[in-house]
Design an enzyme around this catalytic site. Structure first.
Site, short mmCIF file in Angstrom:
data_model
loop_
_atom_site.label_atom_id
_atom_site.label_comp_id
_atom_site.label_asym_id
_atom_site.label_seq_id
_atom_site.Cartn_x
_atom_site.Cartn_y
_atom_site.Cartn_z
N HIS A 12 -3.79 4.06 9.87
CA HIS A 12 -2.68 4.35 9.01
C HIS A 12 -3.19 4.36 7.50
O HIS A 12 -2.80 4.94 6.58
CB HIS A 12 -1.67 3.09 9.26
CG HIS A 12 -1.16 3.04 10.58
ND1 HIS A 12 -0.13 4.39 10.92
CD2 HIS A 12 -1.23 2.32 11.62
CE1 HIS A 12 0.20 4.00 12.02
NE2 HIS A 12 -0.30 2.89 12.59
N LYS A 13 -3.88 3.34 7.26
CA LYS A 13 -4.75 3.06 6.00
C LYS A 13 -5.66 4.36 5.49
O LYS A 13 -5.35 4.50 4.37
CB LYS A 13 -5.69 1.73 5.85
CG LYS A 13 -5.02 0.59 5.69
CD LYS A 13 -5.94 -0.63 5.24
CE LYS A 13 -5.17 -1.87 5.01
NZ LYS A 13 -6.26 -2.94 4.62
N ASP A 75 -8.49 -4.72 0.38
CA ASP A 75 -7.96 -6.02 1.04
C ASP A 75 -6.81 -6.28 0.63
O ASP A 75 -6.43 -6.51 -0.75
CB ASP A 75 -9.10 -7.36 0.78
CG ASP A 75 -8.64 -8.21 2.08
OD1 ASP A 75 -8.37 -7.85 3.23
OD2 ASP A 75 -8.56 -9.48 2.03
N ASP A 161 5.72 -4.00 6.48
CA ASP A 161 6.57 -3.28 5.91
C ASP A 161 8.14 -3.37 6.33
O ASP A 161 8.84 -3.22 5.30
CB ASP A 161 6.02 -1.68 6.02
CG ASP A 161 4.81 -1.47 5.02
OD1 ASP A 161 4.47 -2.10 4.24
OD2 ASP A 161 4.50 -0.09 5.35
N LYS A 181 6.89 5.29 -0.79
CA LYS A 181 6.31 3.97 -0.73
C LYS A 181 4.93 3.95 -1.52
O LYS A 181 4.62 3.00 -2.42
CB LYS A 181 5.85 3.70 0.71
CG LYS A 181 5.01 2.31 0.73
CD LYS A 181 4.51 2.41 2.37
CE LYS A 181 3.49 1.33 2.51
NZ LYS A 181 2.89 1.08 3.80
N HIS A 186 1.72 -1.65 -3.76
CA HIS A 186 0.49 -2.44 -4.18
C HIS A 186 -0.93 -1.72 -4.05
O HIS A 186 -1.60 -1.62 -4.90
CB HIS A 186 0.53 -3.88 -3.39
CG HIS A 186 0.36 -3.87 -1.88
ND1 HIS A 186 1.48 -3.05 -1.31
CD2 HIS A 186 -0.49 -4.22 -1.08
CE1 HIS A 186 1.27 -2.98 0.01
NE2 HIS A 186 0.01 -3.68 0.27
N ARG A 187 -0.83 -1.04 -2.86
CA ARG A 187 -2.15 -0.30 -2.62
C ARG A 187 -2.13 0.86 -3.61
O ARG A 187 -3.14 1.24 -4.13
CB ARG A 187 -2.14 0.34 -1.01
CG ARG A 187 -3.52 0.71 -0.63
CD ARG A 187 -3.44 0.79 0.66
NE ARG A 187 -3.63 -0.69 1.60
CZ ARG A 187 -2.57 -1.08 2.23
NH1 ARG A 187 -1.37 -0.38 2.41
NH2 ARG A 187 -2.58 -2.26 2.53
#
Length: 207
Positions: A12-13, A75, A161, A181, A186-187
């Site tokens: 997912h990341k 992180d 989420d 999103k 934040h990412r």
């Protein structure tokens, strides 16, 4: 073409970071973004840091050293006001087993069951790190503030989420489209801040 390694095996990341960095002008025919799975012999890094920034640098540094290529890592986690910032760096293993999103979410909701809406403030925090084989390192941070729902809503995203409703939104992060999103997350904020450093420091990263 310059290869940039994303220090994560979370599928997912990888998708999310590739989209964020691509929108920031990285990728295409100049920079190839690959996940850590492209290097199966590289061992996982123990997250022994006590801050998001320390853990992000540990991961990026280890992957750059192991592959001889520039690496980026993040992180991130959920910081709940009434819990003094917890789960924080323990977000991915809050229920005791790393990466069990459902168990982590259910435990947190149980812990907050009697907390009124006015005390359910929280934020997602992310530290994004860049490490080059020559030892050059940079880290930047981003956050997304909001309120925790009493029950999950939405099927998108991952982790916490489904329970964080961003400030100014009526939907949770899991109810937003990926583009919505990434624009506020934040990412997204952290990696957009990191992108100019990547462009400046990597061969082929410039326009």
């Amino acid at each position: 073409m310059q290869r940039l390694v994303l220090a994560t095996r979370n599928a997912h990341k990888v998708v999310e970071l590739r989209a964020i960095l691509g929108d920031a002008g990285l990728g295409g025919d100049r920079i190839e973004l690959v996940g850590a799975d492209a290097y199966p012999g590289v061992p996982d890094v123990k997250e022994t840091g006590v801050t998001f920034a320390e853990n992000a640098l540990l991961k990026a540094r280890a992957l750059a050293r192991a592959t001889g290529l520039p690496a980026v890592a993040d992180d991130s986690g959920l910081c709940v006001d009434v819990l003094g910032g917890a789960p924080g760096i323990f977000s991915a293993r809050w229920a005791g087993r790393h990466g069990d999103d459902r168990a982590n979410l259910e435990l947190l909701l149980a812990q907050l069951a009697d907390i009124d809406d006015r005390h359910r403030g929280a934020h997602f925090a992310c530290a994004a790190a860049l490490a080059l084989p020559d030892g050059t390192e940079h880290v930047v941070e981003g956050r997304l503030t909001g309120t925790l729902r009493h029950a999950p809503a939405g099927s998108g995203g991952f982790g916490y989420d489904p329970i964080l409703q961003p400030d100014g939104e009526r939907r949770t992060c899991a109810e937003l489209t990926p583009d919505e999103k990434n624009a506020i997350s934040h990412r997204g904020r952290a990696f957009r801040a990191l992108a100019p450093l990547v462009r400046d420091l990597l061969p082929g990263g410039g326009a």
